[in-house]
Design a protein around this motif. Structure first.
Motif, PDB file in Angstrom:
ATOM      1  N   PHE A   1       0.881  -1.160   0.000  1.00 51.66           N
ATOM      2  CA  PHE A   1       0.000   0.000   0.000  1.00 51.66           C
ATOM      3  C   PHE A   1       0.926   1.218   0.000  1.00 51.66           C
ATOM      4  N   SER A   2       1.180   1.714  -1.164  1.00 52.31           N
ATOM      5  CA  SER A   2       2.163   2.792  -1.263  1.00 52.31           C
ATOM      6  C   SER A   2       1.490   4.120  -0.972  1.00 52.31           C
ATOM      7  N   ILE A   3       2.289   5.127  -0.770  1.00 55.38           N
ATOM      8  CA  ILE A   3       1.711   6.429  -0.480  1.00 55.38           C
ATOM      9  C   ILE A   3       0.958   6.963  -1.689  1.00 55.38           C
ATOM     10  N   GLY A   4       1.238   6.409  -2.850  1.00 52.21           N
ATOM     11  CA  GLY A   4       0.444   6.760  -4.026  1.00 52.21           C
ATOM     12  C   GLY A   4      -1.027   6.421  -3.836  1.00 52.21           C
ATOM     13  N   HIS A   5      -1.325   5.328  -3.136  1.00 53.46           N
ATOM     14  CA  HIS A   5      -2.726   4.953  -2.895  1.00 53.46           C
ATOM     15  C   HIS A   5      -3.366   5.770  -1.783  1.00 53.46           C
ATOM     16  N   LEU A   6      -2.519   6.433  -1.014  1.00 58.22           N
ATOM     17  CA  LEU A   6      -3.065   7.281   0.052  1.00 58.22           C
ATOM     18  C   LEU A   6      -4.013   8.319  -0.521  1.00 58.22           C
TER      19      LEU A   6
ATOM     20  N   LEU B   1       0.403  13.535  -8.315  1.00 60.88           N
ATOM     21  CA  LEU B   1       1.341  12.640  -7.635  1.00 60.88           C
ATOM     22  C   LEU B   1       1.917  13.274  -6.375  1.00 60.88           C
ATOM     23  N   TYR B   2       2.447  12.425  -5.545  1.00 64.26           N
ATOM     24  CA  TYR B   2       3.270  12.898  -4.438  1.00 64.26           C
ATOM     25  C   TYR B   2       4.696  13.050  -4.960  1.00 64.26           C
ATOM     26  N   ARG B   3       5.309  14.129  -4.625  1.00 65.35           N
ATOM     27  CA  ARG B   3       6.720  14.261  -4.997  1.00 65.35           C
ATOM     28  C   ARG B   3       7.565  14.358  -3.732  1.00 65.35           C
ATOM     29  N   PHE B   4       8.432  13.379  -3.576  1.00 65.64           N
ATOM     30  CA  PHE B   4       9.401  13.432  -2.485  1.00 65.64           C
ATOM     31  C   PHE B   4      10.701  13.921  -3.086  1.00 65.64           C
ATOM     32  N   GLN B   5      11.674  14.121  -2.250  1.00 66.58           N
ATOM     33  CA  GLN B   5      12.967  14.547  -2.773  1.00 66.58           C
ATOM     34  C   GLN B   5      13.437  13.594  -3.874  1.00 66.58           C
ATOM     35  N   GLU B   6      13.152  12.298  -3.682  1.00 70.35           N
ATOM     36  CA  GLU B   6      13.679  11.298  -4.614  1.00 70.35           C
ATOM     37  C   GLU B   6      12.911  11.237  -5.931  1.00 70.35           C
TER      38      GLU B   6
ATOM     39  N   ILE C   1       1.724  17.019  -5.140  1.00 69.09           N
ATOM     40  CA  ILE C   1       2.022  17.477  -3.785  1.00 69.09           C
ATOM     41  C   ILE C   1       3.515  17.332  -3.526  1.00 69.09           C
ATOM     42  N   LYS C   2       4.147  18.432  -3.182  1.00 66.84           N
ATOM     43  CA  LYS C   2       5.546  18.341  -2.746  1.00 66.84           C
ATOM     44  C   LYS C   2       5.509  18.069  -1.259  1.00 66.84           C
ATOM     45  N   PHE C   3       5.935  16.882  -0.881  1.00 73.93           N
ATOM     46  CA  PHE C   3       5.791  16.499   0.512  1.00 73.93           C
ATOM     47  C   PHE C   3       6.909  17.090   1.363  1.00 73.93           C
ATOM     48  N   SER C   4       6.541  17.726   2.462  1.00 73.56           N
ATOM     49  CA  SER C   4       7.545  18.232   3.402  1.00 73.56           C
ATOM     50  C   SER C   4       7.081  17.916   4.822  1.00 73.56           C
ATOM     51  N   TRP C   5       7.953  17.268   5.562  1.00 71.07           N
ATOM     52  CA  TRP C   5       7.601  16.906   6.938  1.00 71.07           C
ATOM     53  C   TRP C   5       7.286  18.130   7.769  1.00 71.07           C
ATOM     54  N   ASP C   6       8.107  19.177   7.604  1.00 66.11           N
ATOM     55  CA  ASP C   6       7.903  20.371   8.429  1.00 66.11           C
ATOM     56  C   ASP C   6       6.525  20.961   8.185  1.00 66.11           C
TER      57      ASP C   6
END
Ligand code: ARG
Length: 572
Positions: free
Chosen positions: A133-138, A369-374, A439-444
């Motif tokens: 269940f990847s974060i893509g399905h979130l 999509l979700y975009r993480f640093q990677e 979405i550019k994901f940022s923890w902060d």
């Protein structure tokens, strides 16, 4: 509030009809807009749409209308602003309507019957078995869950369906991989991880060994033909995966009415093919059965492969027919990533060509999509971010902050609150965005206690609860005798009264960010009010009234967050 608005609508309609505009040419549902700026009242009536027919400038129409309307109950002031007629509602009247609803049931303050009698089907989440269940399905999960909650709260009858990806060629791959490299003990011990590793290994080895893909196709064919060994493996994979999914759904506060995987339709495919054949829609191309869609500028829709194996689209057509027949719907929403847009256009069109008119009321609800640093994640290469890891990380980080800020909370309670705050933060961080954007994901950003975040909503709610608790027993408000004393009281009432319009907007566009932004706005307006208006310690009538505003804010925050699937803690 609604009654005041309805009355103004009626009077405006009377005026326009009297002037000679045919009633059925007036967009009754869209008479008003929300004024663009604060201080411009509660409702703005644009007069531009009538200028041509009346041969008058919009501002002139607005002025004539103002004279004609005269005094309106619940309306304090009517002002011509350019081509608009703006209505300032009597805030005491608006407060009375809100308060009445609060007293009936605070948990249902955002429920009403705008969509009563409507039947809506929402398909969402739909993860693939034997892939994590990847974060893509979130995204699909939280957006779809919001839509089901939203439509339910507006009185529609909703069927929430999870179209699990439990059939298709990937099972051929998994079966081949398991037979070659799999391990029963590992499967039992750490199923999802093991299946994922097998999946990744299959793709790595298939790059240099082309036989593997052929073997996988053959294995899937045996599965479809009912071979016992393959079916046994399939059942095991499926059960293990579903268990994992359910754990995640519980954490995310998500429920479905029906969990029907693609495999459910495997005995319903032949009738689809017969129906399409009957409508003379099928052609053969390179031994495969297809529906040509050249006339609609689309590549053909593949119905059956050359080896007779069924396809994703065929299962989708069967599912749509089954759902329409079994549950019925006025509208059906498919909450699925934007990258599948063509697939939906194709099979919707095939259904339409087959004469199923209701297919025109099926909608693909796409998202970015979700975009993480990677960068974008992909299951195939094994570079994937597991949703559960993200949830765990959010909870862990929140717990650390809580330990510093509020060390008095006992550990086990803190763990519970952190779980609520962490999962809600991830949900809100998703739903606050216009879904079609990436979405550019940022923890902060996601976990910030002050910014546009879930924890900030929770913090504001907890603050309201604290004030209410401190005030002790609430003195009753006499709704007949409230008076507005401070502009921040009026501002808060106005903001509270905008909740239902906001939900209408969400339903119209099937988007959550209007509500998320509204809740942030509400918290800001609330903090302004609380800063400038003393709640406890005023004369008892004033205190009671202001406490009622706090109670309204708290109920609206809780119900609004609830629609998004967020839980809010009572303290933090
Ligand atoms: N299981 C698919 C995937 O993860 C999504 C299914 C979408 N729904 C549908 N009716 N095709 O890509």
């Amino acid at each position: 509030m609604q009654a005041i608005k309805d009355n103004i609508s009626r009077r405006v309609m009377d005026f326009l009809v009297k002037k000679g505009i045919p009633a059925d040419s007036i967009a009754k549902e869209n008479l008003f807009k929300r004024p663009e700026k604060d201080g411009f009242g509660d409702l703005a009536l644009p007069c531009f749409p009538y200028a041509r027919q009346l041969r008058q400038a919009p501002a002139q129409i607005a002025a004539l209308m103002k004279d004609d309307l005269g005094d309106l109950p619940g309306v304090e002031q009517v002002v011509v602003v350019g081509g608009y007629l703006n209505f300032h509602l009597d805030k005491a009247e608006v407060f009375r309507a809100l308060y009445k609803k609060l007293k009936v049931n605070p948990d249902r303050i955002l429920e009403w019957t705008a969509l009563k009698g409507q039947k809506v089907l929402v398909e969402f989440s739909s993860p693939n078995i034997a892939k994590p269940f990847s974060i893509g399905h979130l995204r699909s999960t939280v957006i779809g869950n919001f839509l089901q909650n939203l439509f339910r709260s507006m009185g529609a009858t909703v069927t929430a369906v999870n179209h699990i990806g439990d059939w298709g060629t990937q099972f051929g791959k998994l079966i081949v991989a398991f037979e070659k490299w799999g391990d029963r003990d590992e499967l039992a011990g750490n199923p999802v991880r093991h299946l994922f590793d097998l999946y990744v290994r299959f793709h790595r080895e298939a790059e240099t060994n082309s036989q593997l893909e052929a073997d996988a196709r053959a294995a899937f064919k045996r599965l479809e033909d009912g071979s016992k060994a393959e079916n046994e493996l399939w059942t095991t994979f499926r059960e293990f995966s579903l268990k994992e999914f359910n754990r995640i759904y519980n954490r995310l506060n998500v429920r479905f009415d029906k969990v029907l995987g693609e495999a459910f339709y495997r005995d319903k495919l032949q009738p689809v093919i017969e129906t399409l054949k009957g409508k003379e829609l099928l052609s053969i191309s390179e031994n495969a059965v297809i529906v040509r869609l050249d006339d609609y500028d689309m590549p053909p829709c593949l119905i059956q492969k050359s080896d007779g194996a069924s396809l994703y689209a065929t299962r989708d057509i069967a599912a749509a027919l089954y759902r329409h027949e079994t549950f019925g719907f006025d509208e059906a929403f498919y909450v699925v990533g934007a990258e599948q847009a063509l697939h939906f256009r194709q099979f919707f069109k095939v259904l339409e060509l087959a004469g199923f008119d209701w297919a025109k009321r099926m909608y693909h609800i796409p998202f970015g999509l979700y975009r993480f640093q990677e960068g974008k994640m992909s299951t195939r290469k094994g570079k994937v971010i597991f949703l559960e890891e993200v949830l765990d990380e959010a909870v862990k980080r929140i717990r650390t902050v809580m330990e510093e800020k509020n060390p008095d909370i006992p550990n086990d309670e803190r763990a519970k609150i952190a779980e609520i705050l962490g999962t809600s933060a991830i949900i809100f961080n998703d739903l606050k965005n216009d879904r079609v954007k990436d979405i550019k994901f940022s923890w902060d950003e996601a976990l910030s206690m002050e910014g546009d975040s879930g924890p900030y909503i929770a913090y504001s709610y907890v603050r309201c609860r604290g004030i209410l608790e401190k005030s002790g027993e609430l003195p009753p408000v006499d709704p007949g005798h409230v008076s507005i004393e401070h502009p921040d009281e009026a501002a808060l009432i106005q903001k509270l009264s905008q909740a239902t319009d906001t939900l209408l907007l969400c339903a119209k566009h099937r988007k959550s960010h209007f509500l998320a932004q509204y809740l942030l706005d509400l918290t800001r307006t609330f903090h302004g009010f609380y800063h400038n208006c003393r709640v406890i310690g005023e004369d008892s009538e004033r205190s009671a009234f202001r406490l009622a505003l706090v109670e309204l804010t708290s109920a609206t925050l809780k119900a609004g967050a609830g629609l998004m699937g967020m839980r809010l803690p009572e303290r933090m």
